[in-house]
Structures are given as structure tokens and as C-alpha cells.
Design an enzyme around this catalytic site. Structure first.
Site, PDB file in Angstrom:
ATOM      1  N   GLU A  47       0.820  -1.210   0.000  1.00 32.42           N
ATOM      2  CA  GLU A  47       0.000   0.000   0.000  1.00 32.42           C
ATOM      3  C   GLU A  47       0.859   1.268   0.000  1.00 32.42           C
ATOM      4  OE1 GLU A  47      -3.523   1.958   2.838  1.00 32.42           O
ATOM      5  OE2 GLU A  47      -2.079   0.538   3.689  1.00 32.42           O
ATOM      6  N   LYS A 120     -10.455   2.724  -1.276  1.00 36.03           N
ATOM      7  CA  LYS A 120     -10.538   2.120   0.049  1.00 36.03           C
ATOM      8  C   LYS A 120     -11.823   2.532   0.759  1.00 36.03           C
ATOM      9  CE  LYS A 120      -7.554   1.626   4.157  1.00 36.03           C
ATOM     10  NZ  LYS A 120      -6.194   1.971   4.654  1.00 36.03           N
ATOM     11  N   CYS A 157      -5.712  -2.604   3.025  1.00 34.83           N
ATOM     12  CA  CYS A 157      -5.317  -2.501   4.426  1.00 34.83           C
ATOM     13  C   CYS A 157      -6.484  -2.641   5.404  1.00 34.83           C
ATOM     14  CB  CYS A 157      -4.534  -1.211   4.652  1.00 34.83           C
ATOM     15  SG  CYS A 157      -3.480  -1.268   6.137  1.00 34.83           S
TER      16      CYS A 157
END
Length: 300
Positions: A47, A120, A157
Site C-alpha cells: 500500500e 478504500k 489494508c
């Protein structure tokens, strides 16, 4: 005897970042090439690999690190690399979209084509991981991308802690899950080590959905100047590839650069996934509680 089918080789990369974009992109390219030499078809980079994990601090100047999706120089470079090597590369980046900002990833197919964007969905906000200062919540929803080698689901994540995200991607046909990551020590509690918990949660996603899962995390100590002094995180690496029962197939340590690879037969895994019955026996009519925040039945 079972017949073989579509075989795919996946890879997770792991390296320490500097705070220089050109250096980090060059490192990523070197490791992508190394993974390709090992036979990898789909290669995951960690990431926000262009620089330090800047979310340790709330600094207005760090918004200058964001760039628009279209014409992004790192994405363009990875498109050229993917086409040259014939590999799939998800590319994580800090996206600027007019006055919005996202923690995003572009999926580059083996011919260099950009298949689209995921933003995200779950944005953390805690000591050392102050992402809500920088990122709007993603608006793409969970997506699946048809690449040359497999249908893949890619989340980012903090998304990896949510079983709903993994299930949503596999329900849409994802055959492999990918999670680029930046996680390590907790600045507010030096005694807290989340590494084993982190691994077990994602191994559970693989096992619950009967799909392989690939995780790429960074290593190294990064120090960021904040409004309250220096903040530092030691990223614990431990990138890994899990098989469809959650078993560890390949794993890195917490200190060394790594290029992990593993091979899976997607047709065999599809038969096992269907035979196990977890998707046959689902009861979506009973899961409406998942659409609430507090678990309450507000229709009563």
C-alpha cells in the site's frame, strides 16, 4: 482422479520504503521483475509504496503527495511494465479527485490495460494511522476485476479486518483476494503487537470463502515529523500467501525484502468451493442485521 485446470502463480512483494518516489518505484519495478522471473502472473505491491506512510501526522503539506488517477506517472510506468512482462499489477496510490482524496488502487492487466479503480472503503483513525485526515471514504463499492489470469478482488489494508468485504468480493466471483497493506507498531502502545491477530483474521477470510489470499506489507522504521514532535512506526512485514483453507503457503519475516510466490489451480479450487456448501447454504434473508450499525431491528 481430478483433472487440472487454470493454473495461476501469485506473488506478494515486501520492501522498506524511502521517502523518495523515484527510488521506491524503482524498487517496486525491480521486485516485480524478480517475481516475473519466478513465474508470477499476478504481482501485489504494498500500500502507498511511493513514499513513507505519511498518515502518522496530520499535515496539510502532505496533500501535495496526491495526484489525479488519469495520467498518474507511476500507474503509467506500471502499465508499461505489465505489458512488457505479461503480468497483472495492482497499483496503490494517493488519489486526488477535484476536492476529494482517496486511498486508491488501479488494476493493470497483463496487456497493460487499466481495468479500473477501487477506492478504500474503511478509513482508520487512530494514533499513527490518521487516515481520516487525508482520505474520503471510498465510493466505488467492493469490486471484482477480470484479468487475463483470474477474477480478482482487491481491497486495501483496514478493509482486511472486515469479513463483509471479503465475502462481498467472493460473492461477485473473485477467485483470489489481494490486500496491499501498511501496518506495524502502535505509537501509543509499544507493547501492542497486532501481527499474529492480523494474519489470523485474513487467514479466516481465505478459509471462510475457500479462496487464496495475498497480502503485501512494508518493512522498516519510518519517522514522520508531526505537530507534537516525531512519530515513528516500525512496519512488521510478514507478507504472506494463504491457501483456500486459510493455510499459510508462503510467508515473509518482519525485516527482509521478499518476493513470495505460490501456484494455485483455480478450477480445482472452484470445485472444492462449490462442494463445501458454504455458498449453497447461505441465508441472505436472515442477514439484514448486517445493514445496521447497532444490530437493532428498527422496523419493529
Amino acid at each position: 482422479m481430478e483433472k487440472g485446470g487454470r493454473e495461476v502463480v501469485v506473488s506478494a512483494l515486501q520492501f522498506a520504503c524511502t521517502d523518495d518516489v523515484s527510488t521506491n518505484v524503482a524498487t517496486a519495478e525491480r521486485l516485480v521483475r524478480a517475481a516475473s522471473e519466478k513465474g508470477a502472473n499476478i504481482i501485489l505491491i504494498q500500500e502507498l509504496f511511493e513514499g513513507f506512510y505519511f498518515c502518522q501526522a496530520q499535515r496539510e503539506d502532505f496533500f501535495q503527495r496526491a495526484k489525479p488517477y488519469k495520467g498518474h506517472p507511476t500507474i503509467l510506468r506500471m502499465q508499461q511494465l505489465a505489458k512488457e512482462l505479461g503480468v497483472v499489477i495492482p497499483v496503490s496510490f494517493f488519489e486526488e479527485a477535484n476536492n476529494a482524496h482517496y486511498n486508491s488502487i488501479a488494476i493493470i492487466d497483463a496487456d497493460g490495460k487499466d481495468l479500473g479503480l477501487y477506492r478504500k472503503s474503511h478509513i482508520p483513525d487512530g494514533p499513527g494511522y490518521q487516515e481520516k485526515f487525508y482520505f474520503n471514504p471510498g465510493d466505488t463499492g467492493f469490486k471484482v476485476f477480470q484479468t487475463k489470469f483470474a477474477r480478482i478482488g482487491v481491497a486495501i489494508c483496514w478493509d482486511q479486518w472486515f469479513p463483509e468485504a471479503a465475502r462481498a468480493m467472493v460473492l461477485q466471483g473473485a477467485e483470489i483476494l489481494f490486500y496491499p497493506t501498511a501496518i506495524g507498531s502502535e505509537p501509543q502502545d509499544t507493547g501492542l503487537d497486532s501481527c499474529d491477530h492480523w494474519k489470523r483474521v485474513m487467514q479466516g477470510h481465505a478459509g471462510a470463502n475457500l479462496v487464496p489470499l495475498v497480502v503485501s506489507n512494508r518493512i522498516g522504521r519510518e519517522i514522520i515529523v508531526t505537530e507534537h514532535g516525531n512519530s515513528d512506526i516500525t512496519f512488521y512485514g510478514n507478507s504472506f500467501i494463504a491457501g483456500p483453507t486459510g493455510e499459510m503457503v508462503a510467508a515473509a519475516d518482519d525485516k527482509d525484502e521478499a518476493v513470495l510466490v505460490a501456484k494455485f489451480d483455480l478450477d480445482k479450487l472452484k470445485s472444492k468451493r462449490h462442494g463445501w456448501g458454504v455458498f449453497r447454504d447461505r441465508r441472505p434473508d436472515l442477514y439484514k442485521v448486517l445493514l445496521t450499525l447497532d444490530g437493532g431491528n428498527h422496523a419493529l
